[in-house]
Design an enzyme around this catalytic site. Structure first.
Site, PDB file in Angstrom:
ATOM      1  N   GLU A  46       0.752  -1.289   0.030  1.00 44.21           N
ATOM      2  CA  GLU A  46       0.176  -0.238   0.113  1.00 44.21           C
ATOM      3  C   GLU A  46       1.095   1.045  -0.064  1.00 44.21           C
ATOM      4  O   GLU A  46       1.991   1.293   0.250  1.00 44.21           O
ATOM      5  CB  GLU A  46      -0.638  -0.027   1.311  1.00 44.21           C
ATOM      6  CG  GLU A  46      -1.761   1.068   1.352  1.00 44.21           C
ATOM      7  CD  GLU A  46      -2.586   0.746   2.713  1.00 44.21           C
ATOM      8  OE1 GLU A  46      -3.744   1.260   2.797  1.00 44.21           O
ATOM      9  OE2 GLU A  46      -2.165   0.219   3.689  1.00 44.21           O
ATOM     10  N   LYS A 117      -9.517   1.586  -1.612  1.00 43.18           N
ATOM     11  CA  LYS A 117      -9.845   1.363  -0.299  1.00 43.18           C
ATOM     12  C   LYS A 117     -11.033   1.665   0.243  1.00 43.18           C
ATOM     13  O   LYS A 117     -11.551   2.783   0.296  1.00 43.18           O
ATOM     14  CB  LYS A 117      -8.757   1.701   0.550  1.00 43.18           C
ATOM     15  CG  LYS A 117      -8.624   1.128   1.802  1.00 43.18           C
ATOM     16  CD  LYS A 117      -7.426   1.526   2.745  1.00 43.18           C
ATOM     17  CE  LYS A 117      -7.135   0.895   4.113  1.00 43.18           C
ATOM     18  NZ  LYS A 117      -5.884   1.535   4.641  1.00 43.18           N
ATOM     19  N   CYS A 155      -5.140  -3.783   3.345  1.00 42.46           N
ATOM     20  CA  CYS A 155      -4.739  -3.484   4.547  1.00 42.46           C
ATOM     21  C   CYS A 155      -6.000  -3.702   5.532  1.00 42.46           C
ATOM     22  O   CYS A 155      -6.299  -4.810   5.778  1.00 42.46           O
ATOM     23  CB  CYS A 155      -4.200  -2.101   4.585  1.00 42.46           C
ATOM     24  SG  CYS A 155      -3.000  -1.808   6.103  1.00 42.46           S
TER      25      CYS A 155
END
Length: 283
Positions: A46, A117, A155
């Protein structure tokens, strides 16, 4: 998914910095190394394009579009080494104040998939939403390579099993998880446990690339559909390579048909079929 499909994959654990040029140079070096080891899919963490700790206003100032220099570099490297590259991008947002925390999958001829995300890291004393806008809910971000389908997530999404399950509902064989999993009490334990859980409960491979210490926990890994670590990196920068095999997925699912016998579906939290607001959702 083809039962004879097999794709060598590499997770590249490195520490992106506030120098976009240095990040591109390091990605080029790691891609060359991974390709030399036989990898056809090369996964980076990321925020690979630009990263500062803590996040600040420089994030927006250094954000790029999908047709910017970072993605163009990935495409050139993918063409040179005949690979697909997945990496985190600080993508320019419409308001110019926040960014999109995006993951791009890039082949030599362009972008294959983009994931923005969905669950921002407003936890453990952090406030990612101060600098990042959440991605919209929509179709699963997937791409095909070597007869297998790979799905993108990021994540903190690991803590929401619905994200992984929605990718599996899109016929994904492997979850690709670029991350910057911040260090802290029990955080390494959470990271390794959640990676294995997402693999086991979905009977898929998990391919996860993190930042090394001291900011991230490290432990980038390739995990098989039974939760076994096939290859991994410790806490320092490095590369791990393993093979994702369709035959293994088929064998595990024949023994453990949990996806086939499940009785619940995944739908977005803010809507239910027919457009009504879901119970308990904010109105």
């Amino acid at each position: 998914m083809s039962e004879i499909a097999a794709v060598p994959v590499a997770v590249c654990q490195f520490a992106p910095t506030a120098s976009r040029a240095d990040n591109r140079e390091r990605i080029a070096e790691l891609t060359a190394d991974a390709a030399a080891r036989g990898a056809k899919l090369v996964v980076f963490p990321e925020y690979s394009s630009y990263f500062v700790d803590p996040l600040d206003e420089s994030l927006a100032a250094n954000a790029e579009d999908l047709d910017g220099e970072f993605v163009a570099t990935l495409a050139a490297l993918a063409a040179e080494y005949a690979v697909v590259i997945v990496a985190g991008l600080a993508e320019r947002a419409a308001d110019g104040e926040r960014v999109r925390n995006s993951v791009v999958a890039v082949r030599g001829d362009g972008v294959l998939a983009v994931y923005r995300k969905q669950h921002l890291y407003d936890a453990f004393g952090q406030r990612e939403s101060d600098w990042v806008e959440p991605g919209e809910l929509g179709p699963a971000a997937t791409f095909d390579l070597g007869g297998l389908r790979f799905g993108l997530m990021t994540c903190y999404d690991l803590r929401f099993p619905e994200v992984a399950r929605s990718l599996v509902d899109a016929q994904t064989d492997a979850l690709v998880v670029p991350a910057e999993w911040v260090r802290g009490p029990l955080k390494e334990h959470h990271w390794t446990t959640l990676l294995a859980a997402r693999a086991i409960e979905n009977t898929v491979y998990v391919i996860a690339a993190d930042h090394p210490t001291p900011i991230g926990v490290g432990h980038s890994q390739v995990i098989d559909p039974q939760g076994v670590i096939l290859a991994g990196v410790g806490t320092a920068p490095g590369i791990a390579v393993a093979v994702v095999e369709g035959e293994t997925i088929a064998r595990v699912r024949a023994t453990n048909p949990s996806l086939r016998v499940r009785r619940y579906a995944v739908v977005p939290h803010d809507t239910v079929p027919g457009g009504a607001v879901a119970p308990g959702a904010p109105s």
